[in-house]
Structure formats: structure tokens, C-alpha cells
Design a protein around this motif. Structure first.
Motif, short mmCIF file in Angstrom:
data_model
loop_
_atom_site.label_atom_id
_atom_site.label_comp_id
_atom_site.label_asym_id
_atom_site.label_seq_id
_atom_site.Cartn_x
_atom_site.Cartn_y
_atom_site.Cartn_z
N PRO A 13 0.86 -1.19 0.11
CA PRO A 13 -0.12 0.04 -0.02
C PRO A 13 0.86 1.34 0.02
O PRO A 13 1.87 1.27 0.59
CB PRO A 13 -0.92 -0.22 1.18
N GLN A 14 0.39 2.25 -0.97
CA GLN A 14 1.24 3.56 -1.16
C GLN A 14 0.36 4.58 -0.67
O GLN A 14 -0.94 4.57 -0.90
CB GLN A 14 1.93 3.75 -2.37
N VAL A 15 0.72 5.29 0.41
CA VAL A 15 -0.38 6.38 0.94
C VAL A 15 0.17 7.74 0.53
O VAL A 15 1.31 8.08 0.40
CB VAL A 15 -0.36 6.19 2.44
N ILE A 16 -0.75 8.49 -0.18
CA ILE A 16 -0.50 9.65 -0.47
C ILE A 16 -0.88 10.86 0.43
O ILE A 16 -1.94 10.79 0.81
CB ILE A 16 -0.78 10.19 -2.08
N GLU A 21 -4.81 6.04 0.19
CA GLU A 21 -3.99 4.88 -0.02
C GLU A 21 -4.46 4.47 -1.49
O GLU A 21 -5.43 4.12 -1.72
CB GLU A 21 -4.67 3.82 0.98
N LEU A 22 -3.52 4.11 -2.26
CA LEU A 22 -3.57 3.74 -3.49
C LEU A 22 -4.04 2.30 -3.56
O LEU A 22 -3.46 1.52 -3.03
CB LEU A 22 -2.16 3.79 -4.38
N VAL A 23 -4.99 2.08 -4.44
CA VAL A 23 -5.70 0.51 -4.43
C VAL A 23 -5.25 -0.11 -5.77
O VAL A 23 -4.74 -1.28 -5.51
CB VAL A 23 -6.96 0.63 -4.11
N GLU A 24 -5.53 0.44 -6.77
CA GLU A 24 -5.19 -0.14 -8.16
C GLU A 24 -5.29 0.86 -9.15
O GLU A 24 -5.84 1.86 -9.04
CB GLU A 24 -6.26 -1.16 -8.26
N ARG A 36 -7.35 4.17 -8.22
CA ARG A 36 -8.47 3.90 -7.32
C ARG A 36 -7.82 3.94 -5.86
O ARG A 36 -6.93 3.45 -5.61
CB ARG A 36 -9.33 2.89 -7.45
N ALA A 37 -8.33 4.85 -5.24
CA ALA A 37 -7.76 4.95 -3.77
C ALA A 37 -8.77 5.25 -2.90
O ALA A 37 -10.10 5.29 -3.04
CB ALA A 37 -6.93 6.19 -3.86
N ILE A 48 -7.46 9.31 -7.88
CA ILE A 48 -6.30 10.14 -7.87
C ILE A 48 -5.73 10.04 -9.18
O ILE A 48 -5.14 9.08 -9.63
CB ILE A 48 -5.34 9.76 -6.61
N LYS A 49 -5.40 11.27 -9.74
CA LYS A 49 -4.43 11.27 -10.87
C LYS A 49 -3.02 11.87 -10.40
O LYS A 49 -2.84 12.72 -9.66
CB LYS A 49 -4.99 12.53 -11.74
#
Length: 538
Positions: A13-16, A21-24, A36-37, A48-49
Motif C-alpha cells: 500500500p502506498q499512501v499519498i 491509500e492507492l488501491v489499483e 483508485r484510492a 487520484i491522478k
């Protein structure tokens, strides 16, 4: 039966901004990727772009583009309309902007047309009426979209929704140009944008017409074998004949006028679209552009003054009844397409020859063998053609990306930039690396593209002592014909050498580049041949 589309998910998981949290990965475009986050604060899903930049920009250009992105995202956040995807937030992570938007779980128009074929005129008219309402709301707020196309139109159960205002410009605001890049999609780019003139609400109307044309006919208004043909046709040709548009024909004819002042007014377009959408197909009178009562405007609305070498006749002022002369193709093609191969090699040169260290001699420091020399890593790497495609030779690891996989020497560091990746040998004495970049969303004409790029190298101040060593066309690769070349140059006093291969893959043009100090070249070549031999789709 069609195989289900695979979504790329981050390995961890990467969190911005400590919140999203980035999902796919949902998709990629010319200005970045969309994810999708999950919003951890509000416990909701969002889109999220991730804004990515074309390679080759210097620090000042990067700052300007980021400043523009923040500003335009804030402008898009002002838009409140059911036909526009809402922008919730714009945050900074790793020094880059990320745009947080409402997640719309709906297919894009381009995918619907691919799956269903050309859509009925009444359905396309309804889509067009929705999009026109959204565009008018944006234009009234002073925002021009600049990239209306089927891929940016989402079809929910209730209406068509316009997304991706991330490259929009604010009317009257200072223009921060993205140096050397095509902003927009050539097949849906208004003629004035193709000539690098400022986009206007009328430009969005032309792109809307092209989008509706593609929806009802099943293809864009100009079908040509390559981007050069598309751009030239946008500037000088009439749209391809319509076969299926029926009652939509007058609307499409009116919106696709090359002169912005001659395009159908949005009020008239909206009225006709609603009539076509609401009732059975009927005859709509042919639309004619306004005459005589036009308010005088600036001269040369559709073409900038052409250099003497590209002049084709006279009479290019607007209002004199003659079509503006089209400048020669090189006067109107935006440089990003031409210089893409140059830019990617330039970025690798900066990464390796500026940040990579080394003294240019190619000799390892005392007591430390260079990768590729005896005693460290693969001794020489496999020769080209050794091993079956997909196998990973000893001393290599398989890099798995969302669009491709390839064998990379163990220990080489991956430095991803969205869909582009650079692999660098951490051995400071070796000073070498491999870069992969998708340079255009078209295929074919590899030799032409690379030949044009090679011509630019000769006069590029970033490549002193440039000398072409080899140029080859029709190189068999991945079932197609690639083009490649090798050249030498000097960077920061260090002699370097480049091998670049340009090829069609996955619906676009890709460039794979290896760069190394000349003293390490022969030891470095096997790494590149192995990378090429194992490069493939996931």
C-alpha cells in the motif's frame, strides 16, 4: 472469450499525503496515471491522478509545470456541475502534485465504442447534449478543457460525465507552457491547437465534434496511418466521409469547421442535439456557417505567419474567403513527437553521467571489480538470442511492470517515472543504465521517427562530439520492425555511448535506450541484449 483485463496493484500500500491509500491502477494517459484510492480520513473511495511529466525538462520547467498543475486543479475544483467529475483536493507528495477526484465507476466512451461498435445517432446526440452542458458550465467559469476525447467521457447510467480537467487552462491566466509536449490527443485536437495557438472555448467545441463523430462512426474524423498524417489532415483536409451519422451530420459539420469563428454556436448545437436525442430520427436542415455579419477579428485566425521556406501561396487572412495556406508539416508538428527519442536519451545521460559518478576511464577502483567484469555479477551476460524469451538468465532478475517485463541485472536500481523506468548500475565505476519510455500513443513509422531524432542530435548542444556509429531499419522485434542506432558523445568531459531501439508495442511507440561510458561499452552490451531478448508483455 475475451480475457478479463488485469488491474495493476501496488505490491505494498502506498499512501499519498498521509491520507489517500492507492488501491489499483485504473488507466494511463499522456499526463499521468489514474488510481483508485481510499480516503482514510473520510473512509470513501476516490480517484487520484498521478501527474507525470515528459522526460527532458529542466528544473525550472518542472517547477513551472507543477505550478500550473496546482493552479489548474484549484480552478477545476471551482466547477460544480453533474456532468463534470468533481475535484476534491490537490496534494503534494514527493514534490509532485496529485489530484484527488470523485470516483465515477463507469466505462469510458472509447471502451464502449470498442465493445459495441458505432453507437446510434440518438444515443450519441444525448451524450453530446450532456457534454455540451458541462463544457458551457466550465467555459462560463473561465476554464477550457483542451483535451475533450472519448477516453475522457464516462458513461454512467444517468448521463455522460466529462473528466480530466488536469490539463485545462484558465482563461486570462498566465500561460505556463509545457515545453516541447503535445497537450491533447492529435486525433481530437482542434486545428488552432495543432498550430500551437491558444486554446479557447471554440477549441473544445471542435474536439466535442470529433468525439461525437468517433462515437457514431466508430473512428475519429481523420483515419491516417500515423500521427504525421493525422496532424496534416486536421490542418488541411475535410473530415472523412460520414456513413452512419444520419441526423447528426449537420451538427458534426458545424462543429468541425477549421475556422473557430465559423463553428456552430453552442446554443444551436445544443438545440439540435436535444431534438435528435428526444425524438425519432428526422431530417435536420444542412447547417451553413455565418457570413458577412461576423464581427471583425484578428487576422490569420487559424495559422501563424509561416517562415519563407514554408509559404504556400497567399491569402491567409481570416475573412477574405480563402482557406489559410497550411504551413509545411514540420512547422506545425509539436516537437514532443519528433524529439521524444532525444529527450529520453538526454534524461538517461543526466541521470548517469551527472549523478552516476565515475571518472570516464572505465577502470574499476582498486579492489572493486566492475559489474560485468570477472568477479562481480554476470561475467559477460548471455549473447543475443541465447535463452528462450521469458527465461531469466543467472545474474538477472525479472522486472514486472504494469505494461511489460524484462530481465534486469541483479543489483541495478529501478527509478520509475510513472510508465517510464530507468535502471541504473549502482557501481559508480561502471556508469551505465537502461531506460524504457513510451514516447507516443501511435504505432508505426519507427525509422522515420528515429531518423528525425538522429538529425536533431547533430546540432544538440547537450551532445558535444556527437558521432553516429550505426543506424539500422527493419530490425525484427516483437513481431514488428524496429529501428535502432548507436552514437557516441561527451557529457561533462566523460565520453559516452548510446544504443537506442524504437518499436511499436502495446498500442504505442516505445524507446529502449542503453547508455554507458565508452570504456565500459563492450562489457555493457550483453546487459542490453539480454534486456531486449527478454522484453515482452506481462
Amino acid at each position: 472469450m475475451a480475457r478479463p483485463e488485469r488491474r495493476y496493484r501496488p505490491p505494498m500500500p502506498q499512501v499519498i499525503a498521509a491520507r489517500y491509500e492507492l488501491v489499483e491502477l485504473l488507466g494511463r494517459g499522456g499526463m499521468g496515471a489514474v488510481w483508485r484510492a481510499r480516503d482514510r480520513t473520510l473512509d470513501r473511495e476516490v480517484a487520484i491522478k498521478e501527474v507525470s511529466l515528459p522526460q527532458g525538462l529542466d528544473g525550472a520547467q518542472v517547477e513551472r509545470v507543477y505550478a500550473r498543475t496546482f493552479r489548474e486543479a484549484r480552478s477545476a475544483a471551482r466547477l460544480d456541475h453533474p456532468g463534470i467529475v468533481t475535484v476534491h483536493d490537490v496534494v503534494e507528495e514527493d514534490g509532485r502534485p496529485w489530484i484527488v477526484m470523485r470516483l465515477v465507476p463507469a466505462p469510458a466512451l472509447d471502451r464502449v465504442v470498442r465493445a459495441e461498435g458505432p453507437l446510434p445517432p440518438a444515443r450519441v446526440a444525448a451524450i453530446g447534449a450532456d457534454l455540451l452542458d458541462a463544457l458551457r458550465a466550465a467555459h462560463e467559469a473561465g476554464v477550457v478543457h483542451r483535451d475533450v476525447k472519448p477516453g475522457n467521457v464516462l458513461l454512467t447510467r444517468d448521463r455522460a460525465v466529462l473528466t480530466d480537467f488536469g490539463i485545462a487552462t484558465v482563461a486570462g491566466d498566465e500561460t505556463l507552457t509545457q515545453a516541447g509536449a503535445i497537450v491533447g490527443s492529435p486525433a481530437y485536437l482542434a486545428p488552432e491547437q495543432a498550430r500551437r495557438q491558444k486554446a479557447s472555448p471554440s477549441s473544445d467545441l471542435w474536439s466535442l465534434g470529433a468525439t461525437l463523430y468517433a462515437a457514431v462512426e466508430g473512428h475519429p474524423p481523420y483515419v491516417r496511418p500515423d500521427v504525421w498524417g493525422v496532424m496534416a489532415a486536421v490542418l488541411s483536409d475535410e473530415p472523412d466521409p460520414q456513413r452512419l451519422s444520419g441526423p447528426l451530420r449537420p451538427v458534426l459539420d458545424g462543429l468541425l469547421r477549421k475556422d473557430p469563428a465559423q463553428r456552430m454556436h453552442p446554443d444551436e448545437a445544443g438545440r439540435l442535439l436535444r431534438e435528435i436525442a428526444q425524438g425519432p430520427a428526422r431530417h435536420v436542415p444542412a447547417w451553413a456557417p455565418p457570413h458577412g455579419d461576423l464581427a471583425p477579428g484578428p487576422a490569420n485566425l487559424t495559422a501563424p505567419p509561416a517562415p519563407a521556406t514554408t509559404t504556400h501561396g497567399d491569402g491567409d487572412a481570416a475573412g477574405d474567403g480563402r482557406r489559410p495556406a497550411a504551413p509545411a508539416r514540420w512547422a506545425v508538428i509539436v516537437p514532443a513527437a519528433v524529439f521524444a527519442a532525444v529527450l529520453v536519451a538526454g534524461v538517461v545521460a543526466v541521470v548517469i553521467f551527472v549523478n552516476g559518478g565515475g571518472d570516464g576511464a572505465g577502470d574499476p577502483p582498486s579492489g572493486r571489480p566492475s559489474a560485468g567484469a570477472s568477479g562481480s555479477g554476470p561475467r559477460s551476460g548471455p549473447a543475443r538470442g541465447s535463452g528462450s524469451r521469458g527465461s531469466v538468465p543467472a545474474g538477472y532478475r525479472l522486472y514486472n511492470g504494469p505494461a511489460w517485463v524484462a530481465a534486469v541485472p541483479e543489483g541495478w536500481k529501478a527509478e520509475p517515472e510513472s510508465r517510464d523506468v530507468t535502471f541504473r548500475d549502482p557501481d559508480g565505476a561502471a556508469t551505465r543504465g537502461i531506460s524504457v519510455q513510451r514516447v507516443a500513443d501511435v504505432t508505426g513509422n519507427e525509422a522515420k521517427w528515429l531518423d528525425d531524432a538522429a538529425a536533431q542530435f547533430k546540432n544538440d548542444k547537450d551532445y558535444p562530439d556527437y558521432k553516429q556509429v550505426r543506424y539500422q531499419e527493419n530490425v525484427p522485434f516483437l513481431g514488428g520492425q524496429a529501428a535502432e542506432m548507436e552514437f557516441t558523445f561527451t557529457k561533462n568531459g566523460k565520453p559516452g555511448r548510446v544504443w537506442t531501439r524504437l518499436f511499436s508495442f502495446n498500442g504505442g511507440l516505445y524507446d529502449i535506450v542503453m547508455i554507458a561510458q565508452q570504456g565500459n561499452w563492450e562489457a555493457s552490451r550483453p546487459y542490453f541484449t539480454t534486456f531486449l531478448d527478454t522484453f515482452r508483455a506481462p
